[in-house]
Design a protein around this motif. Structure first.
Motif, PDB file in Angstrom:
ATOM      1  N   GLY A 235      10.817   2.114  -0.638  1.00 17.69           N
ATOM      2  CA  GLY A 235      12.214   0.817  -0.294  1.00 17.69           C
ATOM      3  C   GLY A 235      11.133   0.073  -0.363  1.00 17.69           C
ATOM      4  O   GLY A 235      10.369  -0.241  -1.556  1.00 17.69           O
ATOM      5  N   ASP A 236      11.918  -1.256  -0.426  1.00 18.88           N
ATOM      6  CA  ASP A 236      11.054  -2.684  -0.536  1.00 18.88           C
ATOM      7  C   ASP A 236       9.676  -3.444  -0.406  1.00 18.88           C
ATOM      8  O   ASP A 236       8.504  -3.780  -0.945  1.00 18.88           O
ATOM      9  N   SER A 237       9.402  -2.239   1.099  1.00 17.57           N
ATOM     10  CA  SER A 237       8.208  -3.385   1.237  1.00 17.57           C
ATOM     11  C   SER A 237       7.342  -1.610   1.706  1.00 17.57           C
ATOM     12  O   SER A 237       7.942  -0.797   1.697  1.00 17.57           O
TER      13      SER A 237
ATOM     14  N   GLN B 228       3.783  -0.682  -2.531  1.00 15.54           N
ATOM     15  CA  GLN B 228       4.878  -1.654  -3.961  1.00 15.54           C
ATOM     16  C   GLN B 228       6.098  -2.525  -3.570  1.00 15.54           C
ATOM     17  O   GLN B 228       6.054  -3.311  -4.259  1.00 15.54           O
ATOM     18  N   GLY B 229       5.207  -3.089  -2.360  1.00 15.89           N
ATOM     19  CA  GLY B 229       5.475  -4.244  -1.450  1.00 15.89           C
ATOM     20  C   GLY B 229       5.222  -4.788  -0.667  1.00 15.89           C
ATOM     21  O   GLY B 229       3.780  -4.489  -0.181  1.00 15.89           O
TER      22      GLY B 229
ATOM     23  N   THR C  71       6.166  -3.039 -10.204  1.00 18.70           N
ATOM     24  CA  THR C  71       6.597  -2.519  -9.503  1.00 18.70           C
ATOM     25  C   THR C  71       6.875  -0.846  -9.791  1.00 18.70           C
ATOM     26  O   THR C  71       6.016   0.027  -8.546  1.00 18.70           O
TER      27      THR C  71
END
Length: 263
Positions: free
Chosen positions: A60-62, A111-112, A190
């Motif tokens: 995911g993004d976080s 990644q986040g 990312t």
């Protein structure tokens, strides 16, 4: 046997393994079950001789936005809450200690955003690759609580002055600043973060496993000699902070998506 669950997944590609936080819709916020499952996963990769290095990643993004606020929020049973908060702080402390004591290289692929308890996970790794979207910070005071367990680990990693700034100001910094401070050891796009962490893990896996394990034990027994008692004190501070009126208001405001009104 390697643990597999909905929220924690383990992928084995000898000589490395990837432990992945898999709760992307919730920002990979840590539940008590996830903390327990991470402990089990660390034990599994420790026991597996084919694995000589480990990557900690997330979907995911976080990377991880911290503890699951809905789970730690106060209930109507104050006495039960106090016991629960003490247990939660101790369990998170034990997870960080298990990461620090893992005799195999542990690389974070961030990644986040890594916030609160998620930032603590990064600090407990031997090295961290951050993406250009990988924020880092301890926003707990904005919720009326204290980053007690991670605070001594942060001071151990970057020194008291930087730790004071991040903890007292509840300051969230971008990846470039986290890299400058030594919290992320490299910043990548990312889509390359996990691959870069795996490259570092494979490089680490080329060393003799016993030598790496003894090196980590030496660091743990000398450089971090005072850290274990400090983590215990931090866990007590975290649990105590949860009993305050500020914590009750701050967590309620977070869940209700409003600004807190501090007592």
């Amino acid at each position: 046997m390697i643990l597999q669950s909905d929220a924690i997944q383990v992928r084995v590609d000898p000589p490395i393994a990837t432990i992945t936080l898999n709760r992307p819709d919730a920002g990979n916020a840590l539940t008590r079950a996830m903390v327990s499952e991470l402990q089990v996963a660390l034990g599994d990769v420790h026991a597996e001789k084919r694995i000589r290095a480990v990557v900690l990643a997330a979907r995911g993004d976080s990377f991880c936005v911290g503890r699951d606020v809905a789970e730690i929020a106060p209930s109507e049973d104050t006495l039960a809450d106090m016991v629960r908060w003490g247990d939660e702080a101790r369990e998170y402390q034990e997870l960080l200690v298990a990461m620090l004591q893992l005799p195999k290289p542990l690389i974070a692929a961030v990644q986040g955003p890594a916030l609160a308890a998620g930032a603590g996970l990064v600090l407990a790794c031997d090295a961290a690759i951050g993406s250009d979207a990988a924020l880092f910070g301890f926003p707990e005071p904005r919720q009326g609580i204290v980053a007690g367990v991670a605070a001594p680990l942060l001071a151990f990693c970057v020194g008291g002055a930087v730790a004071s700034r991040l903890l007292v100001l509840a300051d969230t910094i971008d990846a470039a600043e986290a890299h400058r401070l030594g919290l992320y050891h490299k910043v990548t796009p990312t889509d390359l973060t996990w691959a870069q962490a795996c490259d570092w893990a494979r490089t680490a896996a080329e060393s003799a496993p016993q030598a790496v394990g003894l090196t980590k034990r030496l660091l743990y027994d000398t450089v971090a000699e005072q850290l274990m008692s400090q983590l215990s004190s931090g866990a007590a501070a975290s649990a105590t902070a949860m009993t305050t009126d500020s914590a009750r208001e701050g967590l309620a405001a977070h869940l209700e998506n409003r600004q807190p009104e501090w007592p």
